[in-house]
Design a protein around this motif. Structure first.
Motif, PDB file in Angstrom:
ATOM      1  N   GLU A  91       5.628  -4.065   0.878  1.00 25.82           N
ATOM      2  CA  GLU A  91       4.925  -4.492   2.203  1.00 25.82           C
ATOM      3  C   GLU A  91       5.365  -3.314   3.274  1.00 25.82           C
ATOM      4  O   GLU A  91       6.151  -2.145   2.774  1.00 25.82           O
ATOM      5  N   TRP A 102       6.140  -2.597   7.635  1.00 30.12           N
ATOM      6  CA  TRP A 102       6.447  -3.066   8.889  1.00 30.12           C
ATOM      7  C   TRP A 102       5.699  -2.489   9.811  1.00 30.12           C
ATOM      8  O   TRP A 102       5.534  -1.304  10.001  1.00 30.12           O
ATOM      9  N   PHE A 103       5.336  -3.346  10.719  1.00 29.17           N
ATOM     10  CA  PHE A 103       4.502  -2.819  11.930  1.00 29.17           C
ATOM     11  C   PHE A 103       5.464  -3.112  13.002  1.00 29.17           C
ATOM     12  O   PHE A 103       5.807  -4.162  13.316  1.00 29.17           O
ATOM     13  N   ALA A 150       0.190  -7.856  19.252  1.00 27.19           N
ATOM     14  CA  ALA A 150       0.379  -7.385  18.113  1.00 27.19           C
ATOM     15  C   ALA A 150       0.267  -8.448  16.852  1.00 27.19           C
ATOM     16  O   ALA A 150       0.021  -7.898  15.748  1.00 27.19           O
ATOM     17  N   GLN A 151       0.562  -9.576  17.229  1.00 24.73           N
ATOM     18  CA  GLN A 151       0.515 -10.694  16.323  1.00 24.73           C
ATOM     19  C   GLN A 151      -0.820 -10.691  15.671  1.00 24.73           C
ATOM     20  O   GLN A 151      -1.299 -11.169  14.481  1.00 24.73           O
ATOM     21  N   THR A 210      -1.806  -7.699  13.464  1.00 24.09           N
ATOM     22  CA  THR A 210      -1.171  -8.076  12.061  1.00 24.09           C
ATOM     23  C   THR A 210      -1.956  -9.107  11.283  1.00 24.09           C
ATOM     24  O   THR A 210      -2.061  -8.785  10.299  1.00 24.09           O
ATOM     25  N   ASP A 211      -2.241 -10.423  11.876  1.00 27.88           N
ATOM     26  CA  ASP A 211      -2.684 -11.371  11.161  1.00 27.88           C
ATOM     27  C   ASP A 211      -4.337 -10.858  10.651  1.00 27.88           C
ATOM     28  O   ASP A 211      -4.685 -11.088   9.349  1.00 27.88           O
ATOM     29  N   ASN A 223      -4.054  -8.207   7.990  1.00 26.13           N
ATOM     30  CA  ASN A 223      -3.923  -8.882   6.578  1.00 26.13           C
ATOM     31  C   ASN A 223      -5.096  -9.640   5.966  1.00 26.13           C
ATOM     32  O   ASN A 223      -5.257  -9.757   4.950  1.00 26.13           O
ATOM     33  N   ILE A 250       1.250  -6.241   5.998  1.00 28.03           N
ATOM     34  CA  ILE A 250       1.977  -5.638   6.996  1.00 28.03           C
ATOM     35  C   ILE A 250       2.874  -6.951   7.730  1.00 28.03           C
ATOM     36  O   ILE A 250       2.453  -7.863   7.758  1.00 28.03           O
ATOM     37  N   VAL A 251       3.970  -6.394   8.122  1.00 24.66           N
ATOM     38  CA  VAL A 251       4.865  -7.607   8.656  1.00 24.66           C
ATOM     39  C   VAL A 251       5.219  -7.077   9.959  1.00 24.66           C
ATOM     40  O   VAL A 251       6.191  -6.040  10.025  1.00 24.66           O
ATOM     41  N   LEU A 252       4.896  -7.791  10.969  1.00 26.24           N
ATOM     42  CA  LEU A 252       5.126  -7.645  12.296  1.00 26.24           C
ATOM     43  C   LEU A 252       6.808  -7.667  12.793  1.00 26.24           C
ATOM     44  O   LEU A 252       7.534  -8.608  12.441  1.00 26.24           O
ATOM     45  N   TRP A 260      -8.944  -0.479  15.743  1.00 29.22           N
ATOM     46  CA  TRP A 260      -8.194  -1.100  14.762  1.00 29.22           C
ATOM     47  C   TRP A 260      -8.947  -2.003  13.942  1.00 29.22           C
ATOM     48  O   TRP A 260      -8.660  -2.313  12.807  1.00 29.22           O
TER      49      TRP A 260
END
Length: 474
Positions: A8, A10-11, A31-32, A35-36, A39, A48-50, A151
């Motif tokens: 994974e 990390w963000f 940011a969430q 991320t979602d 993914n 990626i994991v926030l 993005w």
């Protein structure tokens, strides 16, 4: 071959306490969302994991320490949603030992001219924050990747995906272990190199084993294991008996099946994921491993011939980077020099990787002409078409150098009925004369790794990460 069960990234999103809790809550929500959606896009090969917002030096330092500690985390993607004073990033960034990507983007695609006010300006300061953050990475000589653009765009996500593959390969590079069955081919220059320096710079472990160690493993393989693997061959490949009797042909092929089982068992039990052989060192072996090597490289093991451990490790590295796609060990053989039609015939004695095959391979038994052993079995096929890169690693005594040449492979149209090896054809860029001349002048070797899945940018990104000199020919 052991690989981590999970990988994974990390963000980490930069901001600061100055903006207040309400603004920081909106930053975290944006940011969430990113991320979602990243993914869920299906374009990224790894999730990626926030993380918590990077709003202080202590927070950033703790995040980077944790990244280093956790094996499943292969790198960090940063985004400066607002202005994030870069002195906060110095300690954590200096400590970070894994790849770093700076995503220069913003949450909104366009400026909302009818409603924009100072609250919007204070919240959406990526253009401001990117310069501050970019400066400190340059000052620290971090060699981080920078991806610029909105993005949600596919081309931006594709760049992130390609970097992820490089980052995974960088991490796995420290797990590459090469078993050398025999030494280097005598009197060949490019197969030599400093194994200690390679371990320091790239993380590669290179160990020597006498051929007798492998022969002992070969002799322990049971006949029923060989028969079962031979049946697998029958389901996967065409059988070409040529001028051999069926009995003699099958006997030769089963020697290779025995080698495949033995080499795989030897490597797996000792934690190796790459290996070399040498036709000058075959004491106790009936044949030079050919079909066996091809089968193992198709499974992701790195390989190079004649004891060339540098290329074997490079092969394993690029297989990881390409997720074991159309990537394999190769060797320059002969030129086509007809005016305007120049290209290079690539092959090897036996070991061309079937990952490059355009057609169903056939098993052929034929004399080798060197090694003074029985006629070995090998897979014969024509290579597929596609644009890609060919990479060579050379040790210049003072440093390692990566040679990178962009190539355009094409499918053969003329049969070669008397050539009992696989063949791959490609045209070098920018053109035959300039490409070949630049390769030779820069010391590019004849053993290479070619990939029709990777890009020059990915190889350069890796070279920068490990501080290796590189030359790009395109």
């Amino acid at each position: 071959m052991s690989t981590p069960k999970r990988r994974e990234f990390w963000f980490v999103v930069g901001s600061q306490h100055l903006y207040g809790e309400e603004t920081l809550a909106r930053v975290k929500a944006h940011a969430q969302t990113i991320t979602d959606e990243l993914n869920e896009s299906g374009l990224l090969p790894y999730p990626i994991v926030l993380q918590d917002l990077a709003v202080s030096a202590d927070k950033i330092t703790n995040i980077m320490k944790e990244v280093n500690y956790r094996d499943e985390v292969c790198g960090v993607i940063t985004w400066m949603h607002t202005f994030s004073p870069a002195k906060m990033w110095i300690r954590g960034t200096k400590l970070l030992q894994k790849p770093l990507l700076h995503l220069a983007t913003q949450f909104n695609e366009s400026i909302p001219w009818e409603t924009i006010d100072m609250d919007f300006m204070n919240l959406n300061q990526a253009a401001h924050g990117d310069r501050e953050y970019g400066f400190i990475n340059a000052r620290l000589k971090k060699q981080n990747k920078v991806v610029v653009g909105y993005w949600k765009r596919e081309e931006v996500q594709k760049q992130i995906a390609e970097w992820m593959d490089v980052a995974v390969a960088y991490n796995e590079s420290f797990q590459i272990k090469v078993a050398r069955f025999g030494d280097n081919m005598r009197n060949v220059a490019v197969t030599e190199g400093d194994k200690i320096e390679a371990q320091i710079q790239f993380g590669w472990t290179v160990d020597y084993y006498g051929i007798g160690d492998l022969v002992q493993e070969v002799n322990a393989v049971k006949d029923e294991e060989v028969d079962a693997l031979f049946e697998e061959y029958a389901n996967l490949y065409e059988f070409d008996y040529g001028t051999y009797s069926k009995e003699d042909w099958e006997k030769s092929v089963k020697v290779q099946a025995r080698y495949e089982i033995a080499i795989k068992r030897f490597l797996d039990e000792r934690g190796y994921n790459a290996f070399t052989t040498n036709f000058e060192d075959l004491h106790g072996m009936k044949q030079l491993p050919g079909l066996a090597v091809q089968r193992l490289t198709a499974q992701g093991y790195g390989f190079a011939a004649e004891g060339d451990w540098k290329t074997a490790a490079l092969n394993r590295l690029l297989k990881i980077m390409s997720r074991n796609g159309s990537t394999g060990f190769m060797e320059d053989y002969t030129y086509e020099l007809a005016s305007g039609q120049e290209y290079v015939l690539q092959s090897h004695m036996l070991e061309v990787d079937p990952a490059l095959a355009k057609n169903k391979p056939k098993i052929v038994v034929a004399p080798l002409g060197i090694g003074n052993r029985e006629d070995p079995a090998r897979l014969v096929f024509d290579g597929k078409a596609g644009d890609g890169v060919v990479v060579s690693m050379a040790d210049f005594g003072t440093h390692f150098k990566l040679l990178i040449n962009e190539v355009s492979a094409f499918e053969p149209t003329v049969p070669a009925p008397k050539l009992p090896v696989a063949r791959v054809l490609w045209r070098v860029k920018p053109n035959f004369r300039d490409g070949v001349q630049a390769w030779i002048e820069n010391g590019g070797g004849h053993h290479t790794v070619v990939s029709l899945d990777l890009t020059t940018d990915q190889i350069v990104t890796y070279a920068k990460l490990v501080g290796a000199e590189y030359v790009v020919i395109k």
